[in-house]
Design a protein around this motif. Structure first.
Motif, mmCIF file in Angstrom:
data_model
loop_
_atom_site.group_PDB
_atom_site.id
_atom_site.type_symbol
_atom_site.label_atom_id
_atom_site.label_comp_id
_atom_site.label_asym_id
_atom_site.label_seq_id
_atom_site.Cartn_x
_atom_site.Cartn_y
_atom_site.Cartn_z
ATOM 1 N N LEU A 1 0.842 -1.196 0.000
ATOM 2 C CA LEU A 1 0.000 0.000 0.000
ATOM 3 C C LEU A 1 0.877 1.246 0.000
ATOM 4 C CD1 LEU A 1 -2.885 -0.936 2.460
ATOM 5 C CD2 LEU A 1 -3.070 -0.442 0.018
ATOM 6 N N SER A 2 1.530 1.482 -1.112
ATOM 7 C CA SER A 2 2.420 2.639 -1.235
ATOM 8 C C SER A 2 2.029 3.444 -2.467
ATOM 9 C CB SER A 2 3.874 2.182 -1.368
ATOM 10 O OG SER A 2 4.060 1.507 -2.606
ATOM 11 N N ARG A 3 2.605 4.637 -2.574
ATOM 12 C CA ARG A 3 2.349 5.433 -3.763
ATOM 13 C C ARG A 3 2.889 4.723 -5.002
ATOM 14 N NH1 ARG A 3 4.639 9.716 -6.750
ATOM 15 N NH2 ARG A 3 2.961 10.999 -7.653
ATOM 16 N N ALA A 4 3.960 3.944 -4.829
ATOM 17 C CA ALA A 4 4.547 3.215 -5.950
ATOM 18 C C ALA A 4 3.590 2.190 -6.539
ATOM 19 C CB ALA A 4 5.841 2.541 -5.513
ATOM 20 N N THR A 5 2.699 1.636 -5.739
ATOM 21 C CA THR A 5 1.731 0.647 -6.220
ATOM 22 C C THR A 5 0.349 1.265 -6.425
ATOM 23 O OG1 THR A 5 1.012 -0.018 -3.996
ATOM 24 C CG2 THR A 5 2.935 -1.162 -4.927
ATOM 25 N N ARG A 6 0.325 2.613 -6.457
ATOM 26 C CA ARG A 6 -0.952 3.329 -6.544
ATOM 27 C C ARG A 6 -1.890 2.866 -5.441
ATOM 28 N NH1 ARG A 6 -1.914 3.883 -13.135
ATOM 29 N NH2 ARG A 6 0.151 4.757 -13.557
ATOM 30 N N GLY B 1 -1.986 0.121 -3.798
ATOM 31 C CA GLY B 1 -2.469 -1.244 -3.899
ATOM 32 C C GLY B 1 -3.335 -1.533 -5.097
ATOM 33 N N THR B 2 -3.625 -0.516 -5.914
ATOM 34 C CA THR B 2 -4.510 -0.735 -7.067
ATOM 35 C C THR B 2 -3.759 -1.204 -8.306
ATOM 36 O OG1 THR B 2 -4.360 1.564 -7.838
ATOM 37 C CG2 THR B 2 -6.081 1.035 -6.214
ATOM 38 N N ALA B 3 -2.431 -0.969 -8.345
ATOM 39 C CA ALA B 3 -1.622 -1.458 -9.472
ATOM 40 C C ALA B 3 -1.172 -2.872 -9.125
ATOM 41 C CB ALA B 3 -0.432 -0.542 -9.721
ATOM 42 N N THR B 4 -1.990 -3.832 -9.454
ATOM 43 C CA THR B 4 -1.803 -5.195 -8.952
ATOM 44 C C THR B 4 -0.537 -5.864 -9.467
ATOM 45 O OG1 THR B 4 -3.207 -6.026 -10.747
ATOM 46 C CG2 THR B 4 -4.278 -5.537 -8.641
ATOM 47 N N GLN B 5 0.004 -5.424 -10.594
ATOM 48 C CA GLN B 5 1.210 -6.031 -11.153
ATOM 49 C C GLN B 5 2.481 -5.254 -10.798
ATOM 50 O OE1 GLN B 5 1.052 -9.050 -12.807
ATOM 51 N NE2 GLN B 5 -1.056 -8.912 -12.082
ATOM 52 N N ALA B 6 2.342 -4.203 -10.007
ATOM 53 C CA ALA B 6 3.484 -3.330 -9.736
ATOM 54 C C ALA B 6 4.635 -4.066 -9.066
ATOM 55 C CB ALA B 6 3.041 -2.149 -8.878
ATOM 56 N N LEU B 7 4.321 -4.885 -8.069
ATOM 57 C CA LEU B 7 5.388 -5.599 -7.371
ATOM 58 C C LEU B 7 6.097 -6.581 -8.295
ATOM 59 C CD1 LEU B 7 3.717 -6.344 -3.910
ATOM 60 C CD2 LEU B 7 5.380 -4.563 -4.456
ATOM 61 N N ARG B 8 5.340 -7.234 -9.136
ATOM 62 C CA ARG B 8 5.923 -8.240 -10.026
ATOM 63 C C ARG B 8 6.912 -7.627 -11.009
ATOM 64 N NH1 ARG B 8 1.858 -12.332 -12.865
ATOM 65 N NH2 ARG B 8 1.671 -12.859 -10.643
ATOM 66 N N HIS B 9 6.606 -6.394 -11.466
ATOM 67 C CA HIS B 9 7.445 -5.773 -12.493
ATOM 68 C C HIS B 9 8.420 -4.747 -11.923
ATOM 69 C CE1 HIS B 9 5.073 -7.758 -15.522
ATOM 70 N NE2 HIS B 9 3.949 -7.182 -15.087
ATOM 71 N N ALA B 10 8.408 -4.557 -10.609
ATOM 72 C CA ALA B 10 9.202 -3.479 -10.011
ATOM 73 C C ALA B 10 10.692 -3.617 -10.281
ATOM 74 C CB ALA B 10 8.942 -3.418 -8.511
ATOM 75 N N ASN B 11 11.224 -4.826 -10.191
ATOM 76 C CA ASN B 11 12.669 -5.000 -10.362
ATOM 77 C C ASN B 11 13.137 -4.592 -11.752
ATOM 78 O OD1 ASN B 11 12.773 -5.937 -7.773
ATOM 79 N ND2 ASN B 11 13.370 -8.029 -8.273
ATOM 80 N N GLN B 12 12.280 -4.746 -12.745
ATOM 81 C CA GLN B 12 12.638 -4.349 -14.102
ATOM 82 C C GLN B 12 12.315 -2.875 -14.379
ATOM 83 O OE1 GLN B 12 10.677 -7.335 -13.574
ATOM 84 N NE2 GLN B 12 12.715 -8.263 -13.364
ATOM 85 N N SER B 13 11.475 -2.288 -13.534
ATOM 86 C CA SER B 13 10.995 -0.926 -13.794
ATOM 87 C C SER B 13 11.885 0.162 -13.209
ATOM 88 C CB SER B 13 9.577 -0.754 -13.230
ATOM 89 O OG SER B 13 8.682 -1.661 -13.834
ATOM 90 N N VAL B 14 12.643 -0.175 -12.175
ATOM 91 C CA VAL B 14 13.452 0.840 -11.500
ATOM 92 C C VAL B 14 14.771 1.047 -12.235
ATOM 93 C CG1 VAL B 14 14.677 1.428 -9.368
ATOM 94 C CG2 VAL B 14 12.403 0.387 -9.258
ATOM 95 N N GLY B 15 15.107 2.304 -12.473
ATOM 96 C CA GLY B 15 16.372 2.650 -13.120
ATOM 97 C C GLY B 15 17.410 3.084 -12.100
ATOM 98 N N VAL B 16 18.665 2.733 -12.338
ATOM 99 C CA VAL B 16 19.760 3.041 -11.421
ATOM 100 C C VAL B 16 20.863 3.805 -12.157
ATOM 101 C CG1 VAL B 16 21.590 2.088 -9.967
ATOM 102 C CG2 VAL B 16 19.304 1.073 -9.915
ATOM 103 N N ILE B 17 21.183 4.981 -11.644
ATOM 104 C CA ILE B 17 22.304 5.778 -12.136
ATOM 105 C C ILE B 17 23.305 5.901 -10.998
ATOM 106 C CG2 ILE B 17 23.026 8.000 -13.101
ATOM 107 C CD1 ILE B 17 20.086 8.414 -13.974
#
Length: 268
Positions: free
Chosen positions: A122-127, A129-145
């Motif tokens: 239940l975070s802003r990152a998962t909207r 809790g409404t973005a049900t696939q957010a956790l599954r795709h998070a590792n590929q979605s985050v960019g690192v500089i």
């Protein structure tokens, strides 16, 4: 795809131009987005910006096409977790000195088993809790500089840049110049030479590399070197230069008028 990765991929021959948001002001950040910057660093390292401010900045920039990059205050997993939960999708780690520090940075942005990021549904990152696939795709979605800011880190450039999960390298001229004994001289010839060599080394690795400068003239030199993304100034820096230029022009005009009156040449 991560928004910053997409920006770099779509850039072609024109390196994306960004700036720094250091005022903690959401309206200033939103205005910069509408001004046309491609990306902006929302800075938590050298500013008074806290996590509450960051959420407002992300909300404001979300109304524009400008891609936000959040610079963390340090390579520390608890702060990384909180910034990502606040909705950041691309994070910049300052003062990365070696491959092990780069690996720790990437691990802090990944959920297990690939990393050590704590799970919060239940975070802003998962909207919330409404973005049900957010956790599954998070590792590929985050960019690192990762930021390279010393001569020692430059010596480890290849090892740092090739750590899996590092999307781009950012060479910081200000701290690099200080580490070389040229504090306050980011355009010193030795610094410029090392920056140019860093570009060549990153190109050989196929790793995007960026930097930033205080003026458009200096950034134009960086672009000529071949940097893949460049930043110019900051919200406060641009405001101060504009304010000082306006005041200087008016005061020069005032002096001219006074001289004209004294000389009896002022016409009505």
């Amino acid at each position: 795809m991560n928004p910053f990765r997409h920006l770099l991929k779509a850039a072609g021959a024109h390196p994306p131009v960004g700036t720094w948001v250091v005022s903690s002001n959401a309206l200033a950040a939103e205005a910069l987005g509408h001004a046309g910057f491609d990306w902006a660093v929302l800075d938590l390292e050298h500013t008074t910006t806290d996590l509450g401010d960051l959420v407002h900045l992300l909300q404001a920039v979300g109304n524009t096409r400008m891609v936000p990059v959040v610079r963390l205050p340090w390579n520390e997993p608890v702060m990384v977790k909180r910034v990502l939960d606040a909705g950041a999708l691309t994070v910049m780690f300052p003062f990365v000195q070696n491959a092990e520090e780069a690996r720790r940075a990437v691990a802090a942005t990944r959920y297990p088993p690939e990393g050590v990021r704590g799970v919060m549904g239940l975070s802003r990152a998962t909207r919330y809790g409404t973005a049900t696939q957010a956790l599954r795709h998070a590792n590929q979605s985050v960019g690192v500089i990762v930021q390279i800011e010393t001569r020692e880190a430059l010596d480890e450039l290849e090892a740092i840049a090739t750590v899996p999960g590092v999307d781009a390298v950012f060479v910081g001229p200000a701290d690099l110049s200080a580490s070389l004994g040229h504090l306050g001289e980011p355009a010193h010839p030795q610094v410029m030479e090392l920056l140019a060599r860093a570009v060549d080394r990153c190109k050989a690795l196929g790793r995007p590399v960026g930097t930033m400068g205080a003026s458009a003239e200096l950034v134009a030199q960086y672009r000529a070197m071949g940097f893949d993304f460049v930043g110019v100034g900051s919200d406060l820096g641009l405001m101060m230069r504009g304010a000082q230029a306006a005041l200087s022009a008016l005061r020069t005009q005032d002096t001219t008028i006074v001289h004209s009156v004294t000389a009896g040449t002022l016409t009505r």
